[in-house]
Design an enzyme around this catalytic site. Structure first.
Site, PDB file in Angstrom:
ATOM      1  N   ASP A  24      20.358  66.698  -2.716  1.00 47.37           N
ATOM      2  CA  ASP A  24      19.449  65.826  -1.967  1.00 47.37           C
ATOM      3  C   ASP A  24      18.346  65.376  -2.708  1.00 47.37           C
ATOM      4  O   ASP A  24      17.788  64.239  -2.525  1.00 47.37           O
ATOM      5  CB  ASP A  24      18.590  66.922  -1.124  1.00 47.37           C
ATOM      6  CG  ASP A  24      19.854  67.324   0.037  1.00 47.37           C
ATOM      7  OD1 ASP A  24      20.936  66.919   0.390  1.00 47.37           O
ATOM      8  OD2 ASP A  24      19.758  68.563   0.532  1.00 47.37           O
ATOM      9  N   HIS A  42      23.480  60.997  -1.328  1.00 52.74           N
ATOM     10  CA  HIS A  42      23.665  62.353  -1.531  1.00 52.74           C
ATOM     11  C   HIS A  42      24.883  62.301  -2.339  1.00 52.74           C
ATOM     12  O   HIS A  42      24.842  63.133  -3.241  1.00 52.74           O
ATOM     13  CB  HIS A  42      23.764  63.020  -0.325  1.00 52.74           C
ATOM     14  CG  HIS A  42      24.159  64.322  -0.316  1.00 52.74           C
ATOM     15  ND1 HIS A  42      23.199  65.448  -0.673  1.00 52.74           N
ATOM     16  CD2 HIS A  42      25.354  65.169  -0.269  1.00 52.74           C
ATOM     17  CE1 HIS A  42      23.899  66.602  -0.514  1.00 52.74           C
ATOM     18  NE2 HIS A  42      25.096  66.500  -0.694  1.00 52.74           N
ATOM     19  N   GLU A  43      26.125  61.749  -1.997  1.00 47.93           N
ATOM     20  CA  GLU A  43      27.250  61.958  -2.644  1.00 47.93           C
ATOM     21  C   GLU A  43      27.280  61.513  -4.125  1.00 47.93           C
ATOM     22  O   GLU A  43      27.723  61.998  -5.026  1.00 47.93           O
ATOM     23  CB  GLU A  43      28.410  60.939  -1.906  1.00 47.93           C
ATOM     24  CG  GLU A  43      28.813  61.564  -0.409  1.00 47.93           C
ATOM     25  CD  GLU A  43      29.282  63.167  -0.621  1.00 47.93           C
ATOM     26  OE1 GLU A  43      29.858  63.634  -1.481  1.00 47.93           O
ATOM     27  OE2 GLU A  43      28.707  63.907   0.365  1.00 47.93           O
TER      28      GLU A  43
END
Length: 491
Positions: free
Chosen positions: A211, A141-142
């Protein structure tokens, strides 16, 4: 000893940011991939914030972290994190793949990615992510935020406030990344506070983009996409247990029930297959669990229970955690026995070998530890944890010159790790190489953002190095480079 010249950093504080952006540069290699439905972000220099400026911001963030917050420098933890992230990177459409990993010494759940390829994670994420799939989902996600350049895009929308507000925005994101978000905001006075608050809080659209990118990365890299909604549910439960107060991570990454449902629906659309955690994740997690235990003795009790239950943790990690706990509780002989038994069952396992060498060094069996690491290094050339522990064992065994050589090569390979330069300085001192001491300390001070202290150290080295020697010439060149950079930074 020849040291790689690390990039100079912007001067102390944030006042030199504008000049620093033109100085602290990083090379970005474009990567072309198939088109997606996500927005096109443009290339280098395609907006207000260029890739070079992002690199400068990343360096400033690293500098601030080094100066303001405790880090976990455990080589086994850092090596695992780097390995996992670089397993994801081939499936990320990143232009800059020169990523820097940071582990913040906090037991809260948090992770962050900032311009310049800085990936940070709190130790608390290891504590709360019970599977590697859950942990990897946060990293993916990061990386998704970096792929989509969300921070840069938000800064570009603030163009009317730049560059005046840029330093304040940077200060906020640095402090919010490593402490609490409200601490970062509280340091910025006046109208900038609202702008920074807006910069730090990813929008729901940003989160959905990250996401989607992250789920694709997970599946392509062989991780279970289901890990993402499972980790989000853990965060939501933790937030509720805290009486509704948002977790540190959720203060900048808004999470809703709809978002969890959306990620679960998307995860279910990927082909179903079996996913297994690596043993290494659970070994590293055991180290973190010992680190955050109330006392070493409590950690021993906890892992003794886990070993007895057989179902709490994967069996090798429970036994390994007990060994690490015993070492923390000053029972090195007990740790040694467990680790040697583990190596009988898992011969050549690097984590067990490195921890055994650490244990032997604690018992002053440095020759045995050095021999163990030398053999491990022959089998695994270039391995970071082995080399790091070899240096520690050599230093403890008063093999100063060889320890300095090991640390010097590590500093060449990992010039951004400030604590390696400190170890090199200590080893050079033990070897009575005073010029080497000053050179290593100069590089350490540069990483901490103190150019004046670095210059003082290099002048000491210049005075002590015999004129006309290669060492004197190298020191003189480095001193000239840093002095020139500092003057440019002050203009």
């Amino acid at each position: 000893m020849n040291h790689v010249l690390v990039p100079h950093f912007c001067r102390k504080g944030l006042l030199g940011l504008t000049a620093g952006l033109a100085i602290c540069l990083a090379t970005a290699t474009p990567v072309f991939a198939e088109d997606s439905n996500l927005p096109s972000l443009g290339g280098v220099g395609g907006g207000l914030i260029s890739e070079q400026q992002e690199a400068a911001i990343g360096q400033q963030v690293l500098q601030s972290i080094r100066r303001s917050t405790p880090e976990i420098g455990d080589p086994l933890v850092l090596d695992y994190l780097s390995t996992l992230v670089h397993r994801l990177v081939p499936y990320a459409q990143l232009q800059n793949r020169d990523l820097k990993m940071v582990v913040i010494d906090s037991d809260e759940i948090n992770a962050f990615a900032v311009p310049g390829g800085v990936i940070g994670v709190n130790g608390g994420l290891f504590l709360n992510a019970k599977t590697e799939q859950e942990f990897a989902s946060v990293m993916a996600h990061e990386l998704g935020h970096l792929v989509q350049r969300h921070f840069a895009r938000r800064m570009e929308r603030q163009e009317q406030n730049a560059p005046l507000a840029m330093a304040g925005m940077l200060a906020g994101i640095i402090l919010s990344a490593v402490t609490k978000s409200d601490v970062g905001i509280a340091t910025i006075a006046g109208s900038q506070a609202a702008a920074v608050q807006n910069m730090l809080q990813y929008s729901r659209a940003n989160e959905r983009e990250a996401d989607r990118v992250g789920l694709d990365m997970l599946e392509a890299a062989g991780f279970d996409p289901e890990g993402m909604p499972e980790m989000f549910e853990i965060m939501m439960r933790q937030s509720r247990l805290q009486g509704g107060e948002a977790l540190e991570y959720l203060q900048t990454h808004p999470l809703t029930e709809n978002r969890i449902a959306d990620t679960r629906n998307r995860a279910n659309q990927y082909p179903q297959r079996e996913y297994d955690d690596s043993l290494e994740y659970h070994l590293v997690r055991a180290r973190i669990m010992v680190h955050y235990a109330q006392t070493p003795e409590k950690a021993v009790e906890m892992f003794q229970e886990y070993v007895g239950r057989k179902d709490a943790l994967p069996p090798p990690s429970a036994r390994y955690g007990l060994a690490v706990a015993k070492l923390a509780a000053d029972d090195a002989p007990g740790a040694e026995k467990i680790l040697k038994d583990l190596l009988k069952d898992y011969p050549g396992r690097i984590t067990f070998q490195v921890t055994l060498a650490e244990t032997l060094t604690r018992e002053k069996k440095t020759d045995e530890a050095i021999a163990l690491m030398d053999e491990a290094l022959r089998r695994n050339p270039g391995n970071y944890p082995i080399r790091y522990q070899l240096g520690d064992s050599l230093y403890a065994g008063n093999h100063a010159q060889r320890a300095a050589e090991v640390y010097g090569k590590l500093a060449n390979d990992y010039p951004e790790k400030a604590y390696i330069w400190l170890k090199l300085s200590d080893a050079e001192g033990q070897a009575r190489n005073i010029v080497g001491v000053h050179r290593a300390r100069a590089e350490y001070y540069l990483l901490m953002g103190d150019q004046e202290a670095a210059i003082r150290q290099l002048r000491e080295a210049q005075n002590k190095a015999p004129p006309g020697t290669p060492t004197h010439e190298i020191v003189t060149q480095r001193l000239s480079q840093i002095t020139r950079a500092m003057h440019e930074d002050q203009q």
